[in-house]
Scaffold this motif. Structure first.
Motif, mmCIF file in Angstrom:
data_model
loop_
_atom_site.group_PDB
_atom_site.id
_atom_site.type_symbol
_atom_site.label_atom_id
_atom_site.label_comp_id
_atom_site.label_asym_id
_atom_site.label_seq_id
_atom_site.Cartn_x
_atom_site.Cartn_y
_atom_site.Cartn_z
ATOM 1 N N UNK A 37 0.842 -1.213 0.000
ATOM 2 C CA UNK A 37 0.000 0.000 0.000
ATOM 3 C C UNK A 37 0.871 1.255 0.000
ATOM 4 N N UNK A 38 1.974 1.220 0.767
ATOM 5 C CA UNK A 38 2.856 2.387 0.817
ATOM 6 C C UNK A 38 3.554 2.622 -0.518
ATOM 7 N N UNK A 39 3.914 1.547 -1.197
ATOM 8 C CA UNK A 39 4.521 1.686 -2.528
ATOM 9 C C UNK A 39 3.549 2.378 -3.469
ATOM 10 N N UNK A 40 2.281 1.967 -3.403
ATOM 11 C CA UNK A 40 1.249 2.611 -4.239
ATOM 12 C C UNK A 40 1.135 4.088 -3.921
ATOM 13 N N UNK A 41 1.176 4.432 -2.617
ATOM 14 C CA UNK A 41 1.053 5.833 -2.209
ATOM 15 C C UNK A 41 2.231 6.650 -2.730
ATOM 16 N N UNK A 42 3.449 6.087 -2.677
ATOM 17 C CA UNK A 42 4.613 6.803 -3.192
ATOM 18 C C UNK A 42 4.494 7.025 -4.693
ATOM 19 N N UNK A 43 4.051 6.018 -5.398
ATOM 20 C CA UNK A 43 3.880 6.168 -6.852
ATOM 21 C C UNK A 43 2.869 7.252 -7.184
ATOM 22 N N UNK A 44 1.766 7.264 -6.410
ATOM 23 C CA UNK A 44 0.729 8.282 -6.647
ATOM 24 C C UNK A 44 1.245 9.673 -6.352
ATOM 25 N N UNK A 45 2.229 9.790 -5.424
ATOM 26 C CA UNK A 45 2.780 11.098 -5.075
ATOM 27 C C UNK A 45 3.881 11.527 -6.034
ATOM 28 N N UNK A 46 4.204 10.677 -7.033
ATOM 29 C CA UNK A 46 5.194 11.058 -8.021
ATOM 30 C C UNK A 46 6.587 10.536 -7.770
ATOM 31 N N UNK A 47 6.766 9.701 -6.740
ATOM 32 C CA UNK A 47 8.087 9.123 -6.475
ATOM 33 C C UNK A 47 8.279 7.952 -7.435
ATOM 34 N N UNK A 48 9.365 7.937 -8.243
ATOM 35 C CA UNK A 48 9.528 6.907 -9.284
ATOM 36 C C UNK A 48 10.012 5.575 -8.723
ATOM 37 N N UNK A 49 9.141 4.870 -8.039
ATOM 38 C CA UNK A 49 9.460 3.541 -7.516
ATOM 39 C C UNK A 49 8.833 2.516 -8.447
ATOM 40 N N UNK A 50 9.596 1.462 -8.762
ATOM 41 C CA UNK A 50 9.073 0.467 -9.703
ATOM 42 C C UNK A 50 9.362 -0.932 -9.168
ATOM 43 N N UNK A 51 8.667 -1.916 -9.700
ATOM 44 C CA UNK A 51 8.819 -3.306 -9.271
ATOM 45 C C UNK A 51 9.487 -4.112 -10.364
ATOM 46 N N UNK A 52 10.388 -5.014 -9.955
ATOM 47 C CA UNK A 52 10.999 -5.980 -10.861
ATOM 48 C C UNK A 52 10.590 -7.376 -10.402
ATOM 49 N N UNK A 53 10.079 -8.169 -11.319
ATOM 50 C CA UNK A 53 9.625 -9.506 -10.967
ATOM 51 C C UNK A 53 10.756 -10.512 -11.149
ATOM 52 N N UNK A 54 10.548 -11.693 -10.617
ATOM 53 C CA UNK A 54 11.544 -12.745 -10.768
ATOM 54 C C UNK A 54 12.251 -13.054 -9.471
ATOM 55 N N UNK A 55 13.167 -14.029 -9.568
ATOM 56 C CA UNK A 55 13.864 -14.518 -8.383
ATOM 57 C C UNK A 55 14.619 -13.424 -7.659
ATOM 58 N N UNK A 56 15.231 -12.529 -8.400
ATOM 59 C CA UNK A 56 16.013 -11.451 -7.800
ATOM 60 C C UNK A 56 15.289 -10.105 -7.904
ATOM 61 N N UNK A 57 13.978 -10.165 -7.968
ATOM 62 C CA UNK A 57 13.202 -8.946 -8.125
ATOM 63 C C UNK A 57 13.002 -8.209 -6.812
ATOM 64 N N UNK A 58 12.183 -7.183 -6.895
ATOM 65 C CA UNK A 58 11.906 -6.370 -5.730
ATOM 66 C C UNK A 58 11.497 -4.972 -6.148
ATOM 67 N N UNK A 59 11.558 -4.044 -5.227
ATOM 68 C CA UNK A 59 11.206 -2.653 -5.505
ATOM 69 C C UNK A 59 12.471 -1.805 -5.494
ATOM 70 N N UNK A 60 12.499 -0.809 -6.357
ATOM 71 C CA UNK A 60 13.656 0.082 -6.440
ATOM 72 C C UNK A 60 13.210 1.438 -6.950
#
Length: 314
Positions: A37-60
């Motif tokens: 939920x916090x990641x969604x809130x940051x994205x909505x506020x314009x902070x460029x956080x993105x998700x990478x899928x896969x074994x070594x994925x995550x948020x950055x």
């Protein structure tokens, strides 16, 4: 508080790079669902956080995200910098200076002024601080915080210990929390005043500007006021107490001077009370879980009271 977490999340991703939701949740001591939920809130506020899928994925954060947080309005920036009931810990302050530097230019002056008006006790930080133990009315807290930020005078109904509320008009300087209790540092008719937030029954921000310095060092002001307070004519009591009743003892005392553990597991504290009557009342309520070691006059008063009660029920 959510604003606390959003700031912490951004700083965490800046410092460590890509992190999984589980790793972020462990760092922030929240659930994985809360992180999402916090990641969604940051994205909505314009902070460029993105998700990478896969074994070594995550948020950055997108590479190069070191400039302005253009998604933040002035009010949002101030909310982030004064997140939580009583402000920001010293350990977080250096990190938040980076956030201030990243704010759009029009917001920086306000953000810098806001950050200096709120202080947590030394030795705590955003993630390890204890929750405030005071029961502060939300409307009072909101009004006081806004007046501190805006530099407006406050009209408060304040009930000192054992007294009915009295109306006062004060110039707010800042908010400090120590041992889970929050205090408003202010002046009244030019004289230093410190008010416990839980004893403010009502608050109203006035249109008049507060008479206060543009720049403050809350840590220094608090240390100076605490030193003067402890030097006042108070009754100092040495007491042994069961650790389970420690908080009750501290709730009755006006200050804690020293605290060390005894070999038998009890705590030995030197605490200050308003006077002998106040000390007798507080310790009597703890029964056999607390023992006054000094002064002798207090021991005698408690002994006489216990003897009288025993005689009554003999």
């Amino acid at each position: 508080m959510r604003a606390d977490r959003l700031v912490s999340l951004v700083l965490l991703l800046r410092q460590r790079g890509r992190l999984t939701a589980d790793a972020i949740a462990a760092e922030l001591e929240v659930s994985t669902r809360t992180v999402l939920r916090d990641i969604e809130a940051l994205s909505a506020a314009g902070v460029p956080v993105y998700a990478e899928r896969g074994r070594h994925g995550g948020f950055a954060l997108l590479p190069g995200f070191r400039t302005e947080l253009t998604g933040l309005t002035r009010d949002e920036a101030l909310a982030l910098l004064t997140a939580g009931p009583f402000g920001l810990g010293p350990a977080l302050a250096s990190g938040l200076r980076k956030v201030v530097d990243a704010l759009p230019e029009p917001h920086r002056a306000d953000a810098n002024d806001a950050a200096q008006r709120f202080l947590l006790e030394p030795g705590t930080d955003l993630l390890s601080r204890r929750a405030a133990t005071d029961d502060v009315h939300p409307a009072v807290l909101d009004t006081v915080r806004r007046a501190v930020l805006a530099g407006k005078r406050l009209r408060i109904d304040y009930a000192a210990a054992g007294q009915d509320p009295k109306r006062r008009t004060v110039d707010p300087i800042g908010l400090v929390t120590v041992r889970g209790k929050a205090y408003l540092l202010a002046t009244r008719s030019g004289a230093d005043r410190t008010y416990r937030l839980s004893r403010i029954k009502a608050a109203e921000a006035l249109d008049e500007p507060a008479e206060r310095p543009d720049r403050v060092d809350l840590d220094r002001i608090w240390r100076e006021r605490a030193a003067r307070f402890l030097a006042d004519d108070r009754l100092h009591v040495l007491v042994r107490v069961d650790p389970a009743r420690r908080e009750e003892l501290l709730d009755g005392a006006v200050a804690v001077l020293t605290e060390i553990p005894d070999p038998d597991g009890r705590l030995r504290l030197e605490v200050a009370f308003q006077d002998a009557r106040h000390a007798e009342w507080a310790l009597w309520g703890l029964g056999p879980d607390a023992e006054a070691l000094a002064p002798a006059s207090l021991r005698e008063a408690l002994r006489d009271r216990a003897a009288a009660l025993a005689a009554r029920y003999a």
